[in-house]
Design a protein around this motif. Sequence first.
Motif, PDB file in Angstrom:
ATOM      1  N   ALA A   1       0.832  -1.198   0.000  1.00 41.10           N
ATOM      2  CA  ALA A   1       0.000   0.000   0.000  1.00 41.10           C
ATOM      3  C   ALA A   1       0.869   1.251   0.000  1.00 41.10           C
ATOM      4  O   ALA A   1       1.845   1.337   0.747  1.00 41.10           O
ATOM      5  CB  ALA A   1      -0.911   0.002   1.215  1.00 41.10           C
ATOM      6  N   LEU A   2       0.533   2.192  -0.844  1.00 38.21           N
ATOM      7  CA  LEU A   2       1.234   3.472  -0.834  1.00 38.21           C
ATOM      8  C   LEU A   2       0.323   4.570  -1.352  1.00 38.21           C
ATOM      9  O   LEU A   2      -0.760   4.319  -1.872  1.00 38.21           O
ATOM     10  CB  LEU A   2       2.547   3.409  -1.614  1.00 38.21           C
ATOM     11  CG  LEU A   2       2.590   2.870  -3.037  1.00 38.21           C
ATOM     12  CD1 LEU A   2       1.893   3.786  -4.019  1.00 38.21           C
ATOM     13  CD2 LEU A   2       4.030   2.679  -3.474  1.00 38.21           C
ATOM     14  N   ALA A   3       0.804   5.808  -1.185  1.00 35.94           N
ATOM     15  CA  ALA A   3       0.048   6.968  -1.646  1.00 35.94           C
ATOM     16  C   ALA A   3       0.878   7.740  -2.656  1.00 35.94           C
ATOM     17  O   ALA A   3       2.086   7.940  -2.459  1.00 35.94           O
ATOM     18  CB  ALA A   3      -0.304   7.873  -0.467  1.00 35.94           C
ATOM     19  N   TYR A   4       0.236   8.157  -3.740  1.00 32.54           N
ATOM     20  CA  TYR A   4       0.860   9.057  -4.706  1.00 32.54           C
ATOM     21  C   TYR A   4       0.362  10.453  -4.367  1.00 32.54           C
ATOM     22  O   TYR A   4      -0.846  10.702  -4.330  1.00 32.54           O
ATOM     23  CB  TYR A   4       0.460   8.672  -6.125  1.00 32.54           C
ATOM     24  CG  TYR A   4       0.854   9.692  -7.171  1.00 32.54           C
ATOM     25  CD1 TYR A   4       2.187   9.887  -7.510  1.00 32.54           C
ATOM     26  CD2 TYR A   4      -0.117  10.465  -7.821  1.00 32.54           C
ATOM     27  CE1 TYR A   4       2.556  10.824  -8.470  1.00 32.54           C
ATOM     28  CE2 TYR A   4       0.237  11.394  -8.778  1.00 32.54           C
ATOM     29  CZ  TYR A   4       1.575  11.574  -9.098  1.00 32.54           C
ATOM     30  OH  TYR A   4       1.940  12.515 -10.038  1.00 32.54           O
ATOM     31  N   VAL A   5       1.300  11.359  -4.098  1.00 40.17           N
ATOM     32  CA  VAL A   5       0.942  12.684  -3.599  1.00 40.17           C
ATOM     33  C   VAL A   5       1.462  13.738  -4.555  1.00 40.17           C
ATOM     34  O   VAL A   5       2.638  13.720  -4.946  1.00 40.17           O
ATOM     35  CB  VAL A   5       1.535  12.917  -2.190  1.00 40.17           C
ATOM     36  CG1 VAL A   5       1.112  14.277  -1.655  1.00 40.17           C
ATOM     37  CG2 VAL A   5       1.092  11.800  -1.241  1.00 40.17           C
ATOM     38  N   VAL A   6       0.583  14.667  -4.947  1.00 39.85           N
ATOM     39  CA  VAL A   6       0.980  15.757  -5.831  1.00 39.85           C
ATOM     40  C   VAL A   6       0.478  17.074  -5.258  1.00 39.85           C
ATOM     41  O   VAL A   6      -0.684  17.172  -4.829  1.00 39.85           O
ATOM     42  CB  VAL A   6       0.452  15.541  -7.266  1.00 39.85           C
ATOM     43  CG1 VAL A   6      -1.056  15.329  -7.279  1.00 39.85           C
ATOM     44  CG2 VAL A   6       0.831  16.711  -8.166  1.00 39.85           C
ATOM     45  N   ASN A   7       1.350  18.054  -5.226  1.00 35.59           N
ATOM     46  CA  ASN A   7       0.962  19.402  -4.814  1.00 35.59           C
ATOM     47  C   ASN A   7       0.652  20.200  -6.080  1.00 35.59           C
ATOM     48  O   ASN A   7       1.532  20.438  -6.905  1.00 35.59           O
ATOM     49  CB  ASN A   7       2.086  20.072  -4.018  1.00 35.59           C
ATOM     50  CG  ASN A   7       1.664  21.416  -3.454  1.00 35.59           C
ATOM     51  OD1 ASN A   7       1.445  22.371  -4.198  1.00 35.59           O
ATOM     52  ND2 ASN A   7       1.548  21.497  -2.133  1.00 35.59           N
ATOM     53  N   LEU A   8      -0.589  20.592  -6.233  1.00 40.02           N
ATOM     54  CA  LEU A   8      -1.013  21.256  -7.469  1.00 40.02           C
ATOM     55  C   LEU A   8      -0.427  22.654  -7.600  1.00 40.02           C
ATOM     56  O   LEU A   8      -0.343  23.188  -8.711  1.00 40.02           O
ATOM     57  CB  LEU A   8      -2.541  21.317  -7.525  1.00 40.02           C
ATOM     58  CG  LEU A   8      -3.267  19.961  -7.524  1.00 40.02           C
ATOM     59  CD1 LEU A   8      -4.758  20.175  -7.693  1.00 40.02           C
ATOM     60  CD2 LEU A   8      -2.733  19.044  -8.606  1.00 40.02           C
ATOM     61  N   GLU A   9      -0.016  23.242  -6.489  1.00 33.83           N
ATOM     62  CA  GLU A   9       0.549  24.591  -6.545  1.00 33.83           C
ATOM     63  C   GLU A   9       2.022  24.559  -6.960  1.00 33.83           C
ATOM     64  O   GLU A   9       2.458  25.338  -7.814  1.00 33.83           O
ATOM     65  CB  GLU A   9       0.403  25.280  -5.187  1.00 33.83           C
ATOM     66  CG  GLU A   9       0.882  26.730  -5.183  1.00 33.83           C
ATOM     67  CD  GLU A   9       0.617  27.417  -3.866  1.00 33.83           C
ATOM     68  OE1 GLU A   9       0.843  28.638  -3.786  1.00 33.83           O
ATOM     69  OE2 GLU A   9       0.173  26.743  -2.911  1.00 33.83           O
ATOM     70  N   THR A  10       2.784  23.628  -6.373  1.00 37.48           N
ATOM     71  CA  THR A  10       4.226  23.579  -6.643  1.00 37.48           C
ATOM     72  C   THR A  10       4.596  22.563  -7.720  1.00 37.48           C
ATOM     73  O   THR A  10       5.692  22.635  -8.289  1.00 37.48           O
ATOM     74  CB  THR A  10       4.992  23.220  -5.364  1.00 37.48           C
ATOM     75  OG1 THR A  10       4.660  21.874  -4.966  1.00 37.48           O
ATOM     76  CG2 THR A  10       4.640  24.185  -4.241  1.00 37.48           C
ATOM     77  N   GLY A  11       3.709  21.602  -7.971  1.00 36.67           N
ATOM     78  CA  GLY A  11       4.015  20.549  -8.933  1.00 36.67           C
ATOM     79  C   GLY A  11       4.852  19.423  -8.359  1.00 36.67           C
ATOM     80  O   GLY A  11       5.237  18.501  -9.088  1.00 36.67           O
TER      81      GLY A  11
END
Length: 322
Positions: free
Chosen positions: A126-136
Amino acid sequence: MDRFDTSPETALHWHQQGTGAALATVVETWGSAPRRVGAQLVIGGDGRIEGSVSGGCVEGAVIVEALEAIDAGEARLLEFGVSDEDAFAVGLACGGTIRVLVEPVGKVLSEAMLSELVAARSAREALAYVVNLETGHRELRRGQHPERMRMDRSGFEEDGQTFVAIHNPPLRLILIGAVHIAQALVPMARIAGYDPVIVDPREAFASDTRFPGETIVTEWPDEAVARLGLDPRTAVVLLTHDPKLDDPALKAALEADVFYIGALGSKRTHAKRVERMQDAGFTPEQIYTIHGPIGLDIGAAGPAEIAVSILAEMTAVLRGKA
């Protein structure tokens, strides 16, 4: 996701074929949407698609935007307002808004990160893919977001910019005992998104005739469970009434981190089971995790209704409602 979505695997494959690919992910939607937040559509550079981000009302526009994003090598955050008429056409009561993040593989979502994600999924990690839409900024996180993991709930963090996409292994149901209840429970569990495995060394019970097209293991339960492996996305259901078959699997489940253990039998049968587990050295806290008698008390009568009660209890435990 209602079923295990293979969009990341497909996106990686199409990218490595040289056709190009983009992943479109639902990051926000209205409450009655047919696809949950985190649902994905993969778009190939040649126009092929797999998966879905809606019931069909926005796919066409997403594909057009995704092909342009692949050519430009840039991510796009799309927002669609769905009219009441369009929403009704795909089975919704009313319209609303859906936001979709489109990420081309390679220049935005790196091949290395996508390969790591696919490898983890294959290994039931199990893992999470994390993206910050402001910084990319994009990253994979392990051992974080436990509540999101348990609930299979992708979504934005409180800052409104950090999107967390949960990638859990497929749900798996290991059934000990190829009995009548199992014949009813297996198709129900499959519809609910589980990969069922039937374990029973009694070949008269564990036959393709009784379970057509299903995975059947005729090893002794302790050997089968050891080979199959147990993890937090696995439910173990014991249905044989025979301690020689049930107990070895039960002991393995109690030592593992499965999310659900259920055992068929009356209160008297369960009391004897508890005594055996105490004698085997298990703690009261471990033994308390056994759901026995199995299933929610809905007054079930007959194999099909008992199967409903078992699946309902498994769902309640999985979603933290037990």
